[in-house]
Design an enzyme around this catalytic site. Sequence first.
Site, PDB file in Angstrom:
ATOM      1  N   GLU A 166      24.030  20.088  -3.505  1.00 29.23           N
ATOM      2  CA  GLU A 166      24.163  21.311  -4.312  1.00 29.23           C
ATOM      3  C   GLU A 166      22.897  21.381  -5.133  1.00 29.23           C
ATOM      4  O   GLU A 166      22.720  20.596  -6.067  1.00 29.23           O
ATOM      5  CB  GLU A 166      25.378  21.208  -5.237  1.00 29.23           C
ATOM      6  CG  GLU A 166      26.700  21.129  -4.520  1.00 29.23           C
ATOM      7  CD  GLU A 166      27.028  22.381  -3.759  1.00 29.23           C
ATOM      8  OE1 GLU A 166      26.389  23.417  -3.987  1.00 29.23           O
ATOM      9  OE2 GLU A 166      27.929  22.317  -2.911  1.00 29.23           O
ATOM     10  N   CYS A 204      23.741  26.259 -12.629  1.00 28.30           N
ATOM     11  CA  CYS A 204      23.220  26.417 -11.271  1.00 28.30           C
ATOM     12  C   CYS A 204      23.555  27.796 -10.722  1.00 28.30           C
ATOM     13  O   CYS A 204      22.921  28.271  -9.801  1.00 28.30           O
ATOM     14  CB  CYS A 204      23.808  25.351 -10.376  1.00 28.30           C
ATOM     15  SG  CYS A 204      25.596  25.315 -10.422  1.00 28.30           S
TER      16      CYS A 204
HETATM   17  P1  NAP Z   1      17.285  16.391 -11.018  1.00 30.22           P
HETATM   18  O1  NAP Z   1      16.148  15.999 -11.825  1.00 30.22           O
HETATM   19  O2  NAP Z   1      17.095  16.623  -9.582  1.00 30.22           O
HETATM   20  O3  NAP Z   1      18.381  15.270 -11.258  1.00 30.22           O
HETATM   21  C1  NAP Z   1      19.635  15.336 -10.647  1.00 30.22           C
HETATM   22  C2  NAP Z   1      20.237  13.947 -10.565  1.00 30.22           C
HETATM   23  O4  NAP Z   1      19.469  13.159  -9.675  1.00 30.22           O
HETATM   24  C3  NAP Z   1      20.245  13.189 -11.888  1.00 30.22           C
HETATM   25  O5  NAP Z   1      21.421  12.436 -11.962  1.00 30.22           O
HETATM   26  C4  NAP Z   1      19.034  12.296 -11.763  1.00 30.22           C
HETATM   27  O6  NAP Z   1      19.148  11.149 -12.553  1.00 30.22           O
HETATM   28  C5  NAP Z   1      19.127  11.945 -10.298  1.00 30.22           C
HETATM   29  N1  NAP Z   1      17.899  11.432  -9.731  1.00 30.22           N
HETATM   30  C6  NAP Z   1      16.638  11.848  -9.939  1.00 30.22           C
HETATM   31  N2  NAP Z   1      15.787  11.130  -9.190  1.00 30.22           N
HETATM   32  C7  NAP Z   1      16.538  10.253  -8.497  1.00 30.22           C
HETATM   33  C8  NAP Z   1      16.238   9.224  -7.567  1.00 30.22           C
HETATM   34  N3  NAP Z   1      15.001   8.979  -7.177  1.00 30.22           N
HETATM   35  N4  NAP Z   1      17.259   8.509  -7.061  1.00 30.22           N
HETATM   36  C9  NAP Z   1      18.512   8.743  -7.431  1.00 30.22           C
HETATM   37  N5  NAP Z   1      18.861   9.685  -8.309  1.00 30.22           N
HETATM   38  C10 NAP Z   1      17.879  10.440  -8.837  1.00 30.22           C
HETATM   39  O7  NAP Z   1      17.978  17.683 -11.595  1.00 30.22           O
HETATM   40  P2  NAP Z   1      18.381  17.974 -13.111  1.00 30.22           P
HETATM   41  O8  NAP Z   1      17.142  18.316 -13.837  1.00 30.22           O
HETATM   42  O9  NAP Z   1      19.278  16.934 -13.658  1.00 30.22           O
HETATM   43  O10 NAP Z   1      19.300  19.249 -12.922  1.00 30.22           O
HETATM   44  C11 NAP Z   1      18.780  20.535 -12.944  1.00 30.22           C
HETATM   45  C12 NAP Z   1      18.740  21.096 -11.557  1.00 30.22           C
HETATM   46  O11 NAP Z   1      19.990  20.954 -10.924  1.00 30.22           O
HETATM   47  C13 NAP Z   1      18.455  22.562 -11.552  1.00 30.22           C
HETATM   48  O12 NAP Z   1      17.432  22.806 -10.654  1.00 30.22           O
HETATM   49  C14 NAP Z   1      19.756  23.208 -11.110  1.00 30.22           C
HETATM   50  O13 NAP Z   1      19.601  24.404 -10.400  1.00 30.22           O
HETATM   51  C15 NAP Z   1      20.379  22.156 -10.284  1.00 30.22           C
HETATM   52  N6  NAP Z   1      21.844  22.261 -10.305  1.00 30.22           N
HETATM   53  C16 NAP Z   1      22.493  22.648  -9.184  1.00 30.22           C
HETATM   54  C17 NAP Z   1      23.873  22.738  -9.192  1.00 30.22           C
HETATM   55  C18 NAP Z   1      24.653  23.140  -7.984  1.00 30.22           C
HETATM   56  O14 NAP Z   1      25.871  23.006  -7.986  1.00 30.22           O
HETATM   57  N7  NAP Z   1      24.040  23.621  -6.942  1.00 30.22           N
HETATM   58  C19 NAP Z   1      24.578  22.435 -10.355  1.00 30.22           C
HETATM   59  C20 NAP Z   1      23.870  22.055 -11.486  1.00 30.22           C
HETATM   60  C21 NAP Z   1      22.499  21.968 -11.441  1.00 30.22           C
HETATM   61  P3  NAP Z   1      18.258  10.966 -13.889  1.00 30.22           P
HETATM   62  O15 NAP Z   1      18.677  12.038 -14.817  1.00 30.22           O
HETATM   63  O16 NAP Z   1      18.631   9.621 -14.360  1.00 30.22           O
HETATM   64  O17 NAP Z   1      16.837  11.090 -13.456  1.00 30.22           O
END
Ligand code: NAP
Length: 672
Positions: free
Chosen positions: A257, A296
């Site tokens: 997602e 999102c």
């Molecule tokens: P993100 O930076 O991609 O992080 C998402 C998750 O992935 C976090 O738990 C992060 O942990 C983890 N993560 C990052 N690098 C990783 C790695 N190398 N290995 C394992 N896990 C890793 O996204 P975000 O900034 O938290 O969220 C914002 C984004 O999410 C926006 O772009 C939004 O559109 C999207 N979103 C989508 C939905 C949907 O349902 N489609 C819902 C909500 C948000 P850490 O925080 O510890 O780095």
Amino acid sequence: MKTPQLLNYERDRWTAGDSAVEIPSAIDGTPVATTGSGGLDFGAMLRHAREVGGPALRKLTFHERARMLKALGLAIMARKEELYELNYQTGATRKDGWIDIEGGAGTLFSFSSKGRRELPDAHVLLDGALEPLSKNGTFVGQHIYTPLQGAAVHINAFNFPVWGMLEKLAPTLLAGVPAIVKPASASAYLTEAAFRIMIEADILPPGSIQLIVGGVGDLFDHLTGQDVVSFTGSAQTALKLKSHPTVVRESVRFVAEQDSLNASLLGPDAAPGTPEFDLFVKEVATEMTVKAGQKCTAIRRAIAPAEHLDAVERALAERLARTKVGDPRAEDTRMGALVSLRQRDDVRARIRELEAAGARIVSGNPDAEPPVLGGAFLPPVLLRADDPWKTAAVHDCEPFGPVSTIMPYRDIGDAIALANRGKGSLVLSMFSHSPEAAREFVQGAAAYHGRMLVIDRTNAAESTGHGSPLPVLVHGGPGRAGGSEEMGGVRGVKHYMQRTALQSSPTMIAAITEQYVPGAPKRIIDVHPFRLKMSELHIGDTWTTPRRTVTIEDIEHFAEFTGDKFYAHMDEEAAKASPIFNGRVAHGYLLLSFAAGLFVDPDPGPVLANTGLENLRFLTPVYPGDSIRVELTVRAKSIKSEETGQVRWAVEVFNQRDELVATYDLLTENIP
Ligand code: NAP
């Protein structure tokens, strides 16, 4: 005061990681907690889930697991105020927190109720009906679902620390699969608190859930084809994780997602002054400001007829200017802070990117002074792109904050092309009172969007809104949105199960699935089943009735009594002339009534009420003089509470030649 350290929950114990990173408050930047998962044995966590959690969960039936979900939801609700307190630190208002905390518990309740209503009280889920594969019916096919025997790894985004965890846990646990939850670091303290409530409630078997606060180390190296990764976050992280060599090599299921450029359309009919125009403006403003636009599903692109774009700009700017941005704890605050300064800087950078591509700010100042020093505040910022085909960045660049871009369309074809230019989104809404415009728009755009809403004056008051994913509907979208689905009721449960095409005899299939299937052996009982409590009824128990002959007088009496004088029952010539009948036949409803008359045992007892029929088929016509009898077989049972449960009976009506005349499932409310 020392900053509290968040703990990991690994192999059924709380463990501090040996690395520690501070998480600042969104409101003023002071540290809220430290987080870290250094030193954890991630391979051992996965093994624990597979060897301890999985077997314990798989021993339970769907209904037993569904009841656990309800208990988890109640545990969260009983301690929700603790969560609301922490929620403020993420920058969210109480209203924002309601979506996250109570919305999360609500998702558990919804899956619990779906599980008890739509899944069997058994270990195997049947998918569709038996497929006949042989002339005599001794060899048949049945698709079945069984739980995967690995672990689910849930990686969540920062914006819904509680709901994000629970919307993934609910279908996973209902499927019978253990989970390892990894929240986003920026708001991990709120996830940890909700997780702790569930552990302290002591509802789940050991090994069912584990928590990682911090990085996932070498966890991905230990994944297998029985595991599922369910990821929510940015497209960039999704790409990195789903192309991990182990994920690719082992065909690990990957649910993504990710970010998407959701849109909302003002219909061609919705001129200023119409209710749809006002509803559109209100919804765009709401989506920009709820959760400070960190959703999102938020509307990033607001698409309006070219001739109404100025009016949309004026109405939106006026509304946004009234939004009070400030400390989320203050009662008059309508929009709180972004989750962190880093997030705010990222959103500012995206706004600059959009400006560089040709969009211009028409409302809000991204560099405004914060209402609280050190807080991650940003007022709502509205941009306008007069040529959305030239300013292509508006369809690609996602400022994950209170930011949206308005843009014009020429005609409905142009609107469809613009909506689809985002290359796939989670949700697309349309504000229109024109069924023709709605039909053209939805048929032209649905393939690119996971959920669509058409809102007008008749449904707006009861609408759940553009931005709310619902547990009973699928959440997800194609392409840019990740190409996956979550939730959607039982559909979401199946993501954690394997579908197998099972081929054997009906007897074997009934034994394997613990459910009665047509053709399987029946156990003829001599006590009327309406006199037995559910605990005394067994799957496959069958009651056979005496025969009753259907006469022409019965048919005429029924026709007079009900008013159903369809030619096939009343007109011998016309019935004969039809390609289906050889003369007048009994009404199907008459047969149902006679069937009930044959199998019902009248006195009050364990059967409380008839609650419905399903899968009704009339297979062979019944002519005057034919005689019918019924076999009533216990197909499935499910206990709803201590006082009531549901029995699903297979009802088969035969004629004097033992041909099947009618078949259906009867549902009754029973005393357990
Ligand atoms: P993100 O930076 O991609 O992080 C998402 C998750 O992935 C976090 O738990 C992060 O942990 C983890 N993560 C990052 N690098 C990783 C790695 N190398 N290995 C394992 N896990 C890793 O996204 P975000 O900034 O938290 O969220 C914002 C984004 O999410 C926006 O772009 C939004 O559109 C999207 N979103 C989508 C939905 C949907 O349902 N489609 C819902 C909500 C948000 P850490 O925080 O510890 O780095």
